[in-house]
Design an enzyme around this catalytic site. Structure first.
Site, PDB file in Angstrom:
ATOM      1  N   SER A 130     -33.428 -35.165   5.926  1.00  0.00           N
ATOM      2  CA  SER A 130     -33.237 -33.906   6.618  1.00  0.00           C
ATOM      3  C   SER A 130     -34.455 -32.997   6.534  1.00  0.00           C
ATOM      4  CB  SER A 130     -31.988 -33.211   6.126  1.00  0.00           C
ATOM      5  OG  SER A 130     -31.520 -32.356   7.128  1.00  0.00           O
ATOM      6  N   ASP A 173     -23.489 -36.873  13.001  1.00  0.00           N
ATOM      7  CA  ASP A 173     -24.397 -35.785  12.634  1.00  0.00           C
ATOM      8  C   ASP A 173     -24.720 -34.962  13.874  1.00  0.00           C
ATOM      9  OD1 ASP A 173     -26.367 -34.167  11.545  1.00  0.00           O
ATOM     10  OD2 ASP A 173     -27.678 -35.817  10.932  1.00  0.00           O
ATOM     11  N   HIS A 188     -23.994 -36.171   8.371  1.00  0.00           N
ATOM     12  CA  HIS A 188     -25.248 -35.726   7.767  1.00  0.00           C
ATOM     13  C   HIS A 188     -25.168 -35.817   6.244  1.00  0.00           C
ATOM     14  CE1 HIS A 188     -29.078 -33.632   8.260  1.00  0.00           C
ATOM     15  NE2 HIS A 188     -28.773 -32.931   7.187  1.00  0.00           N
TER      16      HIS A 188
END
Length: 345
Positions: A178, A287, A317
């Site tokens: 991320s 996600d 996620h």
């Protein structure tokens, strides 16, 4: 991971909300993760435990913390397999947390990276970089570059450290999830600019690839997955949280089409003009970043860059560090196997 949380229902509180425990008003908040006050104070509840470098013997991995820069308080946690034959590749890993929260000492990262080191048979240097809003971007990118320069110095010193004796400095990979994946990409972009002059300056280090797990990118124009997957119970990142992280991390006056947030915006450098590393991009089906990650992979391919991606079905996620469901554990093993194959070529 850009927005790391144990609760998928992140809520953004109203700007200016009163707080009885603090003399200043709250101007930004992601409940349970970060609270920013008008006077500049920042609170980060300990939603994830901080742990020492100690590991169970059965994992077969040794872990220790090392100071990289005393002035900026940048440090890294190393993971080294107990048993290895010959020298091993090194992953320079950047944790997630929207640039605003997270730590190399968070228990979820400590456990994930220890297992990744053992199963993928590699060394890992997990960098604890400076956080926003106290240190807005490009601070995290600068810390990533500083970590590489520090690595170069260690390589020039030879086998002087407990971990460097096992490190193949000609096989360095940038990695992260991320926000950490965003850092890995932007550090690689800097190293690959100016016709490779920066890459030459890092020798004897040789960067071989970029491992981007659910890379945290954004943009002013919403994608379908951002619009319609925001309330998915399988995603640990909401659209409101994503927007808040970007407001806190980007320089004053910048919006989500800044090149650091949106590498495909009109103001960003053309991917064709940058010497990028071969990339492995790991995408989660549930996600909100899914569509943006796919667009990024398509753009890399069109620019003639070497990129491969894998879609992990049924998970959201940051599943590899936050979820304990059987499906998430299965998908995490698949991810680890894919990373091992990528760094073993």
């Amino acid at each position: 991971m850009a927005a790391i949380t144990l609760d998928p229902g992140l809520s953004l509180k109203h700007i200016g909300e009163d707080d009885t425990q603090h003399p200043s008003a709250v101007i930004e908040e992601i409940e349970g993760l970060i609270r920013v006050y008008k006077d500049g104070d920042v609170e980060r509840p300990q939603i994830v435990p901080f742990v020492t470098s100690a590991l169970s013997l059965e994992l077969g991995v040794i872990s220790k913390d090392v100071v990289i820069d005393e002035f900026t308080n940048i440090w890294a946690r190393f993971y080294v397999p107990n048993v290895c034959h010959g020298k091993l590749p090194l992953l320079v890993y950047f944790h997630g947390g929207g640039f605003c929260v997270g730590s190399a000492a968070w228990s979820c990262y400590h456990e994930f990276l220890a297992r990744l080191s053992a199963k993928a048979n590699c060394l890992i240097m997990s960098v604890n970089y400076r956080l926003a809003p106290e240190n807005p971007l490009p601070a995290a990118y600068e810390d990533g570059l500083r970590a590489l320069i520090w690595l170069k110095q260690q390589a020039l010193l030879g086998d002087s450290e407990w971990w460097s004796r096992l490190c193949d400095f000609s096989k360095i990979f940038l990695a992260g999830d991320s926000a950490g994946a965003n850092i890995a990409h932007n550090v690689a972009t800097r190293v690959g600019s100016n016709h490779g002059i920066e890459a030459m300056a890092l020798k004897p280090l040789s960067l071989k690839g970029n491992i981007l797990i659910q890379p945290f990118f954004g943009g002013e124009v919403r994608t379908p997955s951002e619009n319609y997957m925001v309330q998915s119970p399988r995603s640990a990142l909401s659209l409101a949280a994503s927007d808040t992280y970007w407001r806190l991390a980007l320089p004053a006056g910048a919006n989500r089409d800044h090149s650091w947030c949106n590498p495909l915006s009109k103001g960003s450098s053309k991917l064709e003009d940058i010497r990028l590393l071969p990339a492995l991009v790991c995408i989660s089906e549930m996600d909100i970043l899914k569509d943006r990650n796919l667009e990024f992979c398509t753009a890399l391919n069109r620019a003639g860059k070497r990129v491969e991606y894998v879609m992990y079905k049924g998970v959201g996620h940051a599943f590899q560090v936050l979820s304990t469901t059987q499906l998430s554990q299965t998908r995490t093993l698949e991810m680890v196997a894919r990373i091992k194959a990528f760094i073993s070529r």
